[in-house]
Design a protein around this motif. Structure first.
Motif, mmCIF file in Angstrom:
data_model
loop_
_atom_site.group_PDB
_atom_site.id
_atom_site.type_symbol
_atom_site.label_atom_id
_atom_site.label_comp_id
_atom_site.label_asym_id
_atom_site.label_seq_id
_atom_site.Cartn_x
_atom_site.Cartn_y
_atom_site.Cartn_z
ATOM 1 N N ARG A 1 0.789 -1.221 0.008
ATOM 2 C CA ARG A 1 -0.093 -0.023 -0.079
ATOM 3 C C ARG A 1 0.724 1.315 0.114
ATOM 4 N N ALA A 2 2.243 1.233 0.090
ATOM 5 C CA ALA A 2 3.132 2.272 -0.025
ATOM 6 C C ALA A 2 2.685 3.175 -1.523
ATOM 7 N N HIS A 3 2.856 4.269 -1.231
ATOM 8 C CA HIS A 3 2.282 5.350 -2.513
ATOM 9 C C HIS A 3 3.632 5.592 -3.232
ATOM 10 N N LEU A 4 3.387 5.512 -4.551
ATOM 11 C CA LEU A 4 4.401 5.866 -5.264
ATOM 12 C C LEU A 4 4.979 7.627 -5.142
ATOM 13 N N GLY A 5 3.857 8.419 -4.737
ATOM 14 C CA GLY A 5 4.184 9.913 -4.553
ATOM 15 C C GLY A 5 5.189 9.888 -3.421
ATOM 16 N N LEU A 6 5.154 8.994 -2.529
ATOM 17 C CA LEU A 6 6.271 9.306 -1.343
ATOM 18 C C LEU A 6 7.655 9.151 -2.207
ATOM 19 N N ALA A 7 7.976 8.489 -3.098
ATOM 20 C CA ALA A 7 9.090 8.311 -3.805
ATOM 21 C C ALA A 7 9.464 9.800 -4.456
#
Length: 129
Positions: free
Chosen positions: A52-58
């Motif tokens: 569920r980790a969001h790509l936006g954090l990268a």
């Protein structure tokens, strides 16, 4: 976009910026042997959230790192996205709740990030990265 969601993204940018500044300060104090706090933050979130980790954090991490890095922003963005994907793949294979699983996630992110930066610097003709 809801206010709570907007506040969460502002906090993500703030945490990534603080981690980037802290890593730069530690690098100066420890002579280049400081920990990469942005990658640790990214690996920690991936370990906690899993798939569920969001790509936006990268993207947040890449923008914060690009503000203080002399490397080209496209190289930083590509390296951060690859590190995020490597961390997610590792999190799907390892037990992400145990200490060894989290160590593996952080190691996969760090090796991928710094490996990509080294390949990019060599392809651009820079001697050291």
């Amino acid at each position: 976009m809801r206010r709570l969601s907007l506040f969460a993204w502002l906090l993500a940018f703030a945490w990534c910026s603080w981690a980037s500044m802290g890593a730069a300060a530690l690098d100066g104090l420890l002579g280049g042997w400081g920990p990469d706090l942005v990658l640790l933050l990214l690996a920690g979130v991936v370990a906690a959230r899993g798939r569920r980790a969001h790509l936006g954090l990268a993207v947040c991490a890449a923008c914060a790192r690009s503000a203080l890095d002399v490397t080209a922003p496209t190289v930083v963005l590509a390296a951060t996205l690859l590190a995020f994907l490597a961390a997610r793949l590792t999190a799907s294979v390892l037990d992400r709740n145990g200490p060894l699983g989290r160590l593996g996630i952080a190691a996969a992110a760090a090796v991928t990030f710094h490996g990509w930066r080294a390949v990019a610097s060599l392809s651009r003709g820079e001697p050291d990265a």
